[in-house]
Design an enzyme around this catalytic site. Sequence first.
Site, PDB file in Angstrom:
ATOM      1  N   LYS A 172     -10.271  14.255 -21.052  1.00 37.83           N
ATOM      2  CA  LYS A 172     -10.261  13.151 -20.086  1.00 37.83           C
ATOM      3  C   LYS A 172     -11.592  12.410 -20.091  1.00 37.83           C
ATOM      4  O   LYS A 172     -11.640  11.194 -19.912  1.00 37.83           O
ATOM      5  CB  LYS A 172      -9.942  13.663 -18.679  1.00 37.83           C
ATOM      6  CG  LYS A 172      -8.498  13.463 -18.282  1.00 37.83           C
ATOM      7  CD  LYS A 172      -7.504  14.413 -18.877  1.00 37.83           C
ATOM      8  CE  LYS A 172      -6.863  14.086 -20.174  1.00 37.83           C
ATOM      9  NZ  LYS A 172      -6.043  15.152 -20.738  1.00 37.83           N
ATOM     10  N   HIS A 180      -0.630  -3.143  -0.528  1.00 34.45           N
ATOM     11  CA  HIS A 180      -0.555  -4.282  -1.453  1.00 34.45           C
ATOM     12  C   HIS A 180      -1.959  -4.806  -1.691  1.00 34.45           C
ATOM     13  O   HIS A 180      -2.732  -4.924  -0.738  1.00 34.45           O
ATOM     14  CB  HIS A 180       0.312  -5.383  -0.837  1.00 34.45           C
ATOM     15  CG  HIS A 180       0.422  -6.596  -1.718  1.00 34.45           C
ATOM     16  ND1 HIS A 180       1.174  -6.600  -2.874  1.00 34.45           N
ATOM     17  CD2 HIS A 180      -0.151  -7.826  -1.604  1.00 34.45           C
ATOM     18  CE1 HIS A 180       1.077  -7.799  -3.443  1.00 34.45           C
ATOM     19  NE2 HIS A 180       0.274  -8.555  -2.698  1.00 34.45           N
TER      20      HIS A 180
END
Length: 472
Positions: free
Chosen positions: A57, A448
């Site tokens: 990673k 959002h």
Amino acid sequence: MVVGEFTEETQVAVIGAGPGGYVAAFRAADLGLQTTLIDSADKPGGVCLREGCIPSKALLHVAHLMHTAAEAGDFGVQFDPPRVELDKLRVWKRSVVDRLCNGIKALATKRKVRLIQGLARFEDSRTLRVEGGDVAHVRFKHAIIATGSRAKRLPESIMPADCFMDSSQALDLPSIPKNLLVVGAGYIGLEIGQVYAALGSRVTVVEALPRIMPGADDDLVRPLAARLKKQFEAIHTGAKLVSARRTGETVEVSFATSKGETKKSNFDAVLVAVGREPLSRDLGLENTKVTVDARGFIQVNAARQTSDKRIYAIGDVAGEPMLAHKASHEGIVAAEAIAGRPSIFDARAIPAVAYTSPEVASCGLTEAQAAEQGRKIIVGKFPWGASGRAIAMGRPEGLTKIIAEQDSRRVLGVGIVGEHAGDLIAEAVLAIEMGATAEDLAMTIHPHPTTSETVMEAAESVLGTAIHSLRS
Ligand code: NAD
């Protein structure tokens, strides 16, 4: 036992200090059990931390940075081509690993978990012999085997030992080969292939099955395949490796393509990533009542207890899927069962994530598995091309897909491909664990603009029509 050799007594002996073993040891200690954690490596953390998940990673983060910088030209921002300082990159990767290993050591010390470095082998159902450690024998009331797995090898006749590296060696970044062959287009092959491609290697993939990431949902693999096609030199699926031989600095590899042609090419390095196998041999299990299946996995019950009632087994050595988070969860179950708690492993969904770019994450049933089981389902899909956040990131190729039971609309499976899909899948795992319906997900207000909204919109699509996309 040899007279004079030092023997220690413990309530719980855990063999293997990976994400299965150290979690089991820590849980056992937290439950008040005297615990000893034995590992042959000089640092705790297992393959995952030392030479697998974590270093890969760290390197994938670097690959991501490089690709993002290169693609920023499309947004009107030009960076000079990056220069890779391999030594510095290695040092940084090592510092990430060391920091986490030291963290585990510190947590073990605080919990009074005794760490022993050495190779453990059962002498009987109560005793371990430890080679190379400061203790020769550990007598235990209970043991937890968490020895993990190792990379599978191809037959020597096809891939001689001096011709290839495995994933651990590849993550050491011995060099950046000009031409790299990756054998196996699974999780490891594609993740490490993308790292090397970003660092400048021309990557060729040879996969035996007809498609990359076999087992994953077709819809999820498609956007990844499209990106890999641009990043990799060639991807040969349905191909068969015939032979390899070292010719000085390079390796000459022959393989048969799906069209029956034989190709012979030279590569500066070859990575073999064709799966992993459990490390259950050489543990002295024949001196206990522990049984293994034909593939070498230790057989366990729901509490992760083996057929020798004092001995438990968790993680890769105890069955698939071979995933760190499954091992950790099993470690907690085993430690609790030993402490007398009514704990069993009954996860409804185990997430799987390929940390490729885009990431591919899934849990529960795939559409194909639901069809195989003859289930009546509704599939809701939300393409990320309609996600404001995905477009703003310049990565609209993703897709979120929900498989729900037709009558109840209960969520059976979720698949996500896209940037950071691995972080989004946790919500889906919770939904399946809680028996949530598509309506539950659709009515949950998502922030959002985020790509998490795609889960809500895919759920809306199961129910009818998503606000930002029309059902096809
Ligand atoms: P894998 O099973 O994911 O993929 C191996 C691939 O090699 C398959 O596609 C298989 O068809 C192919 N293959 C097998 N023999 C071949 C041959 N002779 N020639 C060409 N192709 C061949 O295995 P992996 O990528 O090595 O990963 C091993 C394990 O580690 C997996 O169980 C995986 O779950 C786990 N893992 C998980 C992650 C993650 O969660 N991100 C990352 C790395 C590894």
